[in-house]
Design an enzyme around this catalytic site. Structure first.
Site, PDB file in Angstrom:
ATOM      1  N   ASP A  67      45.608  42.199  40.648  1.00 20.11           N
ATOM      2  CA  ASP A  67      46.456  43.039  40.027  1.00 20.11           C
ATOM      3  C   ASP A  67      45.759  43.569  38.866  1.00 20.11           C
ATOM      4  O   ASP A  67      44.542  43.190  38.723  1.00 20.11           O
ATOM      5  CB  ASP A  67      47.828  42.270  39.421  1.00 20.11           C
ATOM      6  CG  ASP A  67      47.352  41.085  38.798  1.00 20.11           C
ATOM      7  OD1 ASP A  67      46.196  40.596  38.531  1.00 20.11           O
ATOM      8  OD2 ASP A  67      48.471  39.965  38.851  1.00 20.11           O
ATOM      9  N   GLU A 144      57.128  39.247  40.185  1.00 12.86           N
ATOM     10  CA  GLU A 144      58.121  38.851  39.203  1.00 12.86           C
ATOM     11  C   GLU A 144      59.292  38.257  39.813  1.00 12.86           C
ATOM     12  O   GLU A 144      59.459  38.655  40.986  1.00 12.86           O
ATOM     13  CB  GLU A 144      58.340  39.754  38.166  1.00 12.86           C
ATOM     14  CG  GLU A 144      57.009  40.434  37.282  1.00 12.86           C
ATOM     15  CD  GLU A 144      56.798  39.530  36.168  1.00 12.86           C
ATOM     16  OE1 GLU A 144      56.612  38.108  36.418  1.00 12.86           O
ATOM     17  OE2 GLU A 144      56.469  39.888  35.206  1.00 12.86           O
TER      18      GLU A 144
HETATM   19  C1  F6R Z   1      46.459  37.033  36.893  1.00 14.61           C
HETATM   20  C2  F6R Z   1      47.735  37.176  37.315  1.00 14.61           C
HETATM   21  C3  F6R Z   1      48.873  36.171  36.805  1.00 14.61           C
HETATM   22  C4  F6R Z   1      48.320  34.925  36.119  1.00 14.61           C
HETATM   23  C5  F6R Z   1      49.326  34.222  35.451  1.00 14.61           C
HETATM   24  C6  F6R Z   1      48.949  33.041  34.661  1.00 14.61           C
HETATM   25  O1  F6R Z   1      45.715  38.076  37.642  1.00 14.61           O
HETATM   26  O2  F6R Z   1      47.973  37.733  38.488  1.00 14.61           O
HETATM   27  O3  F6R Z   1      49.767  35.670  37.869  1.00 14.61           O
HETATM   28  O4  F6R Z   1      47.654  34.197  37.174  1.00 14.61           O
HETATM   29  O5  F6R Z   1      49.938  34.982  34.626  1.00 14.61           O
HETATM   30  O6  F6R Z   1      48.204  33.488  33.604  1.00 14.61           O
HETATM   31  P1  F6R Z   1      47.622  32.572  32.613  1.00 14.61           P
HETATM   32  O7  F6R Z   1      46.237  32.033  33.551  1.00 14.61           O
HETATM   33  O8  F6R Z   1      46.979  33.519  31.476  1.00 14.61           O
HETATM   34  O9  F6R Z   1      48.567  31.275  32.190  1.00 14.61           O
END
Ligand code: F6R
Length: 242
Positions: A67, A144
């Site tokens: 993303d 989401e």
């Molecule tokens: C990142 C992504 C998100 C993260 C998720 C967890 O490219 O697509 O899905 O993997 O928001 O984020 P962290 O690792 O910061 O808790």
């Protein structure tokens, strides 16, 4: 589905690097789906260490990120293209022309979504491995919670929970972009292996729902229950409710 529980974030990162390293040793021109966020940083650090020691080479590896924020590009230190260079690509011997992300600065969002979906669809056999973190709301990439699963690359309005969770990377929550481009669930489910990393107590409730709850687009990560080769690596805190 396989669950590996580790004692620490470092152990989780080392195990993930072992799995990715083994794939590259077996297939040096493999195609990896990559994630940003805090979860995979330790894995990238460990892979970069192995590359510096010359026990691993990314020279033929190709990558596709999940993303990118709409409106941010390589010059913004909050963009995911910047994150990937800063945390990973500039520390390994990868050819940058083999790295791909959706273009957050594109003039035509629909055309950019089509371009990214087509590139992923054209990979024969799909991604060899998709690396994932999960949001506390169960998102994967920026897929989401919703009433439906969206198969291909699309533009998404980030939920309040995601904006708040990601505000830690910005000076103020107001600076968090409200929209992002994300891979849909089709290329993730088509990947030969899906490797999901989960650490910290805050992720314990969503990990339980992901693995033991119903398969529903309201918890996008639950879809991985249907994947034939889904590996979850969690630290003890994240696995506490299982
Ligand atoms: C990142 C992504 C998100 C993260 C998720 C967890 O490219 O697509 O899905 O993997 O928001 O984020 P962290 O690792 O910061 O808790």
């Amino acid at each position: 589905m396989q669950l590996i529980v580790c004692d620490s974030y470092e152990e989780m990162s080392t195990k993930a690097a072992d799995i990715i390293g083994a794939l590259i040793s077996e297939k040096n021109d493999c195609t990896l789906g990559l994630a940003t966020g805090s979860t995979p940083v330790g894995t990238y650090r460990e892979l970069a260490r192995r590359c510096a020691q010359q026990s691993l080479s990314f020279s033929k590896v190709c990558t596709y990120n999940l993303d990118e924020y709409v409106g941010l590009g390589p010059d913004s230190d909050q963009s995911y293209v910047y994150f990937m260079r800063d945390n990973f690509f500039s520390h390994i011997d990868i050819d940058l022309s083999n790295t791909h992300l959706p273009d957050g600065l594109c003039a035509d969002i629909d055309a950019e979504c089509r371009r990214y979906s087509d590139a992923l669809a054209a990979l024969s056999g799909g991604l060899d491995l998709q690396l994932l973190g999960i949001g506390i709301n169960g998102h994967i990439g920026f897929n989401e919670p919703d009433d439906i699963f969206i198969p291909d690359t699309h533009c998404v309005e980030l939920t309040q929970s995601t904006i708040e969770a990601n505000a830690r990377f910005f000076q103020t929550p107001d600076e968090v972009p409200r929209r992002a481009l994300t891979m849909g669930v089709r290329p993730i489910m088509r990947a030969k292996t899906v490797l999901t990393l989960v650490n910290g107590a805050a992720k314990a409730p969503i990990l339980k729902q992901a693995l033991q709850g119903p398969i529903t687009p309201h918890v996008p990560v639950s879809l991985l229950q249907l994947h034939e080769n889904a590996i979850f690596i969690a630290d003890r805190e994240a696995a506490a409710l299982l």
